[in-house]
Design a protein around this motif. Structure first.
Motif, short mmCIF file in Angstrom:
data_model
loop_
_atom_site.label_atom_id
_atom_site.label_comp_id
_atom_site.label_asym_id
_atom_site.label_seq_id
_atom_site.Cartn_x
_atom_site.Cartn_y
_atom_site.Cartn_z
N GLY A 9 0.82 -1.20 0.00
CA GLY A 9 0.00 0.00 0.00
C GLY A 9 0.85 1.25 0.00
N ALA A 10 0.17 2.39 -0.02
CA ALA A 10 0.82 3.69 -0.19
C ALA A 10 1.29 4.26 1.15
N TYR A 11 2.04 3.43 1.87
CA TYR A 11 2.55 3.83 3.19
C TYR A 11 4.05 3.57 3.27
N THR A 12 4.74 4.41 4.04
CA THR A 12 6.10 4.15 4.47
C THR A 12 6.06 4.03 5.99
N PHE A 13 6.45 2.88 6.49
CA PHE A 13 6.45 2.67 7.94
C PHE A 13 7.88 2.81 8.47
N VAL A 14 8.03 3.65 9.48
CA VAL A 14 9.34 3.90 10.08
C VAL A 14 9.49 2.98 11.29
N LEU A 15 10.55 2.17 11.26
CA LEU A 15 10.78 1.15 12.28
C LEU A 15 12.23 1.21 12.75
N PRO A 16 12.52 0.64 13.92
CA PRO A 16 13.92 0.57 14.35
C PRO A 16 14.76 -0.23 13.36
N GLY A 62 4.27 4.38 -17.64
CA GLY A 62 3.14 5.24 -17.94
C GLY A 62 3.09 6.42 -16.97
N VAL A 63 2.05 7.19 -17.07
CA VAL A 63 1.93 8.38 -16.23
C VAL A 63 1.85 8.00 -14.76
N GLY A 64 2.65 8.67 -13.94
CA GLY A 64 2.69 8.39 -12.51
C GLY A 64 1.87 9.38 -11.71
N GLY A 65 1.87 9.19 -10.40
CA GLY A 65 1.14 10.07 -9.50
C GLY A 65 2.00 11.22 -9.03
N TYR A 66 1.38 12.08 -8.21
CA TYR A 66 2.09 13.25 -7.71
C TYR A 66 2.06 13.33 -6.19
N THR A 67 1.22 12.51 -5.55
CA THR A 67 1.10 12.54 -4.09
C THR A 67 1.97 11.45 -3.48
N PRO A 68 2.81 11.77 -2.49
CA PRO A 68 3.70 10.77 -1.91
C PRO A 68 2.98 9.81 -0.98
N SER A 69 3.70 8.83 -0.49
CA SER A 69 3.15 7.89 0.48
C SER A 69 2.95 8.59 1.82
N SER A 70 2.07 8.05 2.62
CA SER A 70 1.94 8.49 4.01
C SER A 70 3.05 7.84 4.82
N ARG A 129 4.04 12.16 7.96
CA ARG A 129 3.56 12.86 6.76
C ARG A 129 2.27 12.23 6.29
N GLU A 130 1.28 13.05 6.03
CA GLU A 130 0.04 12.55 5.44
C GLU A 130 0.15 12.63 3.92
N GLY A 131 0.06 11.48 3.29
CA GLY A 131 0.13 11.40 1.84
C GLY A 131 -1.10 10.72 1.29
N ILE A 132 -0.88 9.86 0.30
CA ILE A 132 -2.01 9.23 -0.38
C ILE A 132 -2.66 8.13 0.48
N GLY A 133 -1.90 7.52 1.37
CA GLY A 133 -2.47 6.49 2.25
C GLY A 133 -3.34 7.10 3.33
N ASP A 134 -4.50 6.52 3.56
CA ASP A 134 -5.46 7.02 4.56
C ASP A 134 -4.85 6.92 5.96
N CYS A 135 -4.78 8.06 6.65
CA CYS A 135 -4.15 8.10 7.98
C CYS A 135 -5.17 8.11 9.12
N SER A 136 -6.45 7.97 8.81
CA SER A 136 -7.46 8.11 9.85
C SER A 136 -7.30 7.08 10.97
N ASP A 137 -6.81 5.91 10.66
CA ASP A 137 -6.65 4.87 11.69
C ASP A 137 -5.45 5.13 12.61
#
Length: 207
Positions: free
Chosen positions: A96-103, A176-184, A197-205
């Protein structure tokens, strides 16, 4: 000048994928499409290529955080410390459109951490790049294209990306044509989340 290689959402030839993997193994810097935006990348163990990416972006490795793409959930544990809480989260939201920061684990190349204790992990929902990473047998460093005051098309149209950055990289993978909004970007700390950072991935959770 870079070679422009067409990649399809499905059914790319084995010879095409092998060509890309061999280039990465020989310190290539590539530009490729993800499920969010076009990105710069290289083999995470290629110090030469990482330094080239820093030059392209005008940044210092010691002062910037890098993320990388893993092929699947099982490979993440080689490069990050994944708690049970973190694993459940990753399993739910990746690919999915997320980057998870981990140790970071000790297997992360020193040039990518340099005193920093965390790494960003991505598994984009985009099969072609996951196939490449799987064949490579190692994660792919991923970072945004150089940020300049340009039109939207200069970041999303592979032919315009080629015109602008083809002199600086080895391969441009035209998906092909790419997007412009980064990952969350979400940092996982013990049993809590921090939205970086809030990006294309839904951050509501994660609030």
């Amino acid at each position: 000048m870079a070679e422009l290689i067409r990649l399809y959402d499905k059914n790319n030839s084995q010879s095409t994928l092998d060509e890309i993997v061999k280039a990465l193994e020989k310190d290539a810097v590539i530009i490729y499409k993800t499920d969010t935006m076009y990105a710069l990348g290289c083999h995470i163990n290629s110090t030469k290529a990482v330094n080239r990416i820093c030059e392209i972006k005008g940044i210092q490795a010691s002062k910037n955080r890098f993320s990388f793409i893993c092929a699947d959930l099982s490979s993440i544990a080689n490069y990050a410390k994944v708690s049970d809480f973190a694993f459940k989260t990753l399993k739910r939201y990746l690919p999915g459109a997320y980057t998870f920061v981990l140790p970071a684990s000790s297997k992360v190349p020193s040039i990518l951490v340099q005193g920093k204790k965390t790494v960003g992990i991505r598994i984009p929902d985009y099969h072609p790049i996951l196939s490449i990473v799987e064949l490579l047998g190692s994660p792919l460093l991923t970072t945004s294209l150089p940020q300049e005051d340009l039109d939207l098309e200069d970041y999303t149209d592979p032919s315009l990306i080629f015109d602008r950055l083809g002199h600086a990289v080895d391969l441009i993978l035209d998906g092909g044509v790419g997007g412009y909004t980064p990952s969350s970007v979400i940092e996982i700390m013990e049993n809590e989340f921090e939205i970086i950072r809030e990006g294309i991935g839904d951050c509501s959770d994660f609030n």
